[in-house]
Design a protein around this motif. Structure first.
Motif, PDB file in Angstrom:
ATOM      1  N   ASP A 186      93.433  74.776 -63.330  1.00  0.00           N
ATOM      2  CA  ASP A 186      93.129  76.115 -62.827  1.00  0.00           C
ATOM      3  C   ASP A 186      94.431  76.877 -62.626  1.00  0.00           C
ATOM      4  N   ALA A 187      94.784  77.694 -63.603  1.00  0.00           N
ATOM      5  CA  ALA A 187      96.050  78.421 -63.567  1.00  0.00           C
ATOM      6  C   ALA A 187      96.037  79.582 -62.589  1.00  0.00           C
ATOM      7  N   ASN A 188      94.895  79.880 -61.984  1.00  0.00           N
ATOM      8  CA  ASN A 188      94.802  81.014 -61.070  1.00  0.00           C
ATOM      9  C   ASN A 188      95.286  80.679 -59.658  1.00  0.00           C
ATOM     10  N   ILE A 189      95.542  79.419 -59.393  1.00  0.00           N
ATOM     11  CA  ILE A 189      96.004  79.019 -58.063  1.00  0.00           C
ATOM     12  C   ILE A 189      97.446  79.468 -57.868  1.00  0.00           C
ATOM     13  N   ASP A 190      97.701  80.122 -56.740  1.00  0.00           N
ATOM     14  CA  ASP A 190      99.061  80.530 -56.387  1.00  0.00           C
ATOM     15  C   ASP A 190      99.712  79.372 -55.635  1.00  0.00           C
ATOM     16  N   PRO A 191     100.706  78.712 -56.223  1.00  0.00           N
ATOM     17  CA  PRO A 191     101.257  77.514 -55.585  1.00  0.00           C
ATOM     18  C   PRO A 191     102.153  77.799 -54.384  1.00  0.00           C
ATOM     19  N   ALA A 192     102.738  78.991 -54.308  1.00  0.00           N
ATOM     20  CA  ALA A 192     103.734  79.264 -53.269  1.00  0.00           C
ATOM     21  C   ALA A 192     103.198  79.044 -51.855  1.00  0.00           C
ATOM     22  N   PRO A 193     102.092  79.687 -51.456  1.00  0.00           N
ATOM     23  CA  PRO A 193     101.619  79.473 -50.081  1.00  0.00           C
ATOM     24  C   PRO A 193     101.146  78.048 -49.838  1.00  0.00           C
ATOM     25  N   VAL A 194     100.653  77.390 -50.878  1.00  0.00           N
ATOM     26  CA  VAL A 194     100.164  76.019 -50.710  1.00  0.00           C
ATOM     27  C   VAL A 194     101.325  75.069 -50.451  1.00  0.00           C
ATOM     28  N   VAL A 195     102.363  75.167 -51.272  1.00  0.00           N
ATOM     29  CA  VAL A 195     103.522  74.277 -51.111  1.00  0.00           C
ATOM     30  C   VAL A 195     104.227  74.557 -49.792  1.00  0.00           C
ATOM     31  N   ARG A 196     104.362  75.833 -49.459  1.00  0.00           N
ATOM     32  CA  ARG A 196     105.028  76.181 -48.199  1.00  0.00           C
ATOM     33  C   ARG A 196     104.228  75.656 -47.005  1.00  0.00           C
ATOM     34  N   ALA A 197     102.907  75.812 -47.053  1.00  0.00           N
ATOM     35  CA  ALA A 197     102.068  75.313 -45.960  1.00  0.00           C
ATOM     36  C   ALA A 197     102.145  73.792 -45.868  1.00  0.00           C
ATOM     37  N   LEU A 198     102.216  73.133 -47.010  1.00  0.00           N
ATOM     38  CA  LEU A 198     102.295  71.676 -47.025  1.00  0.00           C
ATOM     39  C   LEU A 198     103.574  71.190 -46.353  1.00  0.00           C
ATOM     40  N   ILE A 199     104.711  71.699 -46.799  1.00  0.00           N
ATOM     41  CA  ILE A 199     105.992  71.211 -46.286  1.00  0.00           C
ATOM     42  C   ILE A 199     106.217  71.639 -44.838  1.00  0.00           C
ATOM     43  N   LEU A 200     105.976  72.912 -44.547  1.00  0.00           N
ATOM     44  CA  LEU A 200     106.202  73.389 -43.184  1.00  0.00           C
ATOM     45  C   LEU A 200     105.154  72.837 -42.215  1.00  0.00           C
ATOM     46  N   GLY A 201     103.942  72.619 -42.712  1.00  0.00           N
ATOM     47  CA  GLY A 201     102.910  72.029 -41.862  1.00  0.00           C
ATOM     48  C   GLY A 201     103.246  70.596 -41.487  1.00  0.00           C
ATOM     49  N   LEU A 202     103.745  69.837 -42.445  1.00  0.00           N
ATOM     50  CA  LEU A 202     104.171  68.471 -42.146  1.00  0.00           C
ATOM     51  C   LEU A 202     105.323  68.469 -41.150  1.00  0.00           C
ATOM     52  N   ALA A 203     106.237  69.426 -41.327  1.00  0.00           N
ATOM     53  CA  ALA A 203     107.381  69.510 -40.416  1.00  0.00           C
ATOM     54  C   ALA A 203     106.931  69.865 -39.003  1.00  0.00           C
ATOM     55  N   ALA A 204     106.000  70.807 -38.898  1.00  0.00           N
ATOM     56  CA  ALA A 204     105.539  71.242 -37.579  1.00  0.00           C
ATOM     57  C   ALA A 204     104.789  70.130 -36.850  1.00  0.00           C
ATOM     58  N   GLY A 205     104.101  69.301 -37.613  1.00  0.00           N
ATOM     59  CA  GLY A 205     103.303  68.248 -36.992  1.00  0.00           C
ATOM     60  C   GLY A 205     104.011  66.916 -36.888  1.00  0.00           C
TER      61      GLY A 205
END
Length: 209
Positions: A186-205
């Motif tokens: 699915d090329a319509n997925i915008d990866p930027a917010p997903v990757v940022r949420a993944l890395i920063l979410g792991l860091a926050a938790g």
């Protein structure tokens, strides 16, 4: 992908590459191998076909790569600067965790250049059927995952410990790899917010193990 192994020769020590012409020939063979691996599969991946596409004799191909496996492993190593080295450099450059994380996100959201996604798919397929290819590709992915571990080690150092950076790094790597698989469908997925949420979410938790 169609594969054949009718032209394999016994594996042995590779002859030394000493001349500029020899290096050029080897580079042509690697480019041809890459093109066949990332192609549509209509042309079987054999050393004979690689030699033909590279414009050299079959014997010359075996001078540089004695077996098809040698050739595939060389391709695995040759593409490292396209997907692993930039990530290693982004993490290793000075800066806080937040600064390094942004550099990593910036790299991960860039579309893979040219045929790299198809090439990775082909290499994974060969890894299922060839132990040497599997070991080579596994070593490259380990090196790739270690970039995420190193990133979260920076965070652990900033916070004075309190959590396992390896667990978070491996989680980030797994999530990023999974996102790449989804994007291939699915090329319509915008990866930027997903990757940022993944890395920063792991860091926050991040908490103590």
């Amino acid at each position: 992908m169609v594969i054949r192994d009718e032209d394999s020769q016994p594996s042995g020590a590779r002859k030394p590459r000493v001349s500029a012409k020899g290096e050029q020939t080897r580079a042509r063979l690697l480019a041809a191998a890459r093109a066949l691996l990332a192609g549509d599969g209509e042309v079987p991946f054999t050393t004979r076909n690689v030699a033909a596409l590279g414009g050299v004799t079959h014997g010359m191909c075996h001078y540089h790569f004695q077996t098809r496996t040698d050739l595939i492993v060389a391709v695995v190593e040759a593409i490292r600067p396209e997907w692993i080295t930039p990530l290693e450099e982004a993490v290793a450059q000075p800066g806080s965790f937040a600064e390094r994380a942004e550099r990593v996100v910036g790299l991960l959201v860039q579309p893979e250049a040219g045929d790299l996604d198809r090439l990775h798919s082909a290499l994974h397929w060969f890894a299922l059927n060839d132990e040497r290819v599997r070991e080579s590709l596994a070593a490259e992915y380990l090196r790739w995952r270690e970039c995420f571990v190193a990133l979260f080690q920076v965070l652990a150092d900033e916070r004075g410990g309190g959590f396992d950076p390896r667990a978070l790094g491996e989680a980030a790597a797994a999530g990023t790899d999974g996102l790449a698989a989804i994007q291939s469908l699915d090329a319509n997925i915008d990866p930027a917010p997903v990757v940022r949420a993944l890395i920063l979410g792991l860091a926050a938790g991040a908490t103590a193990p």
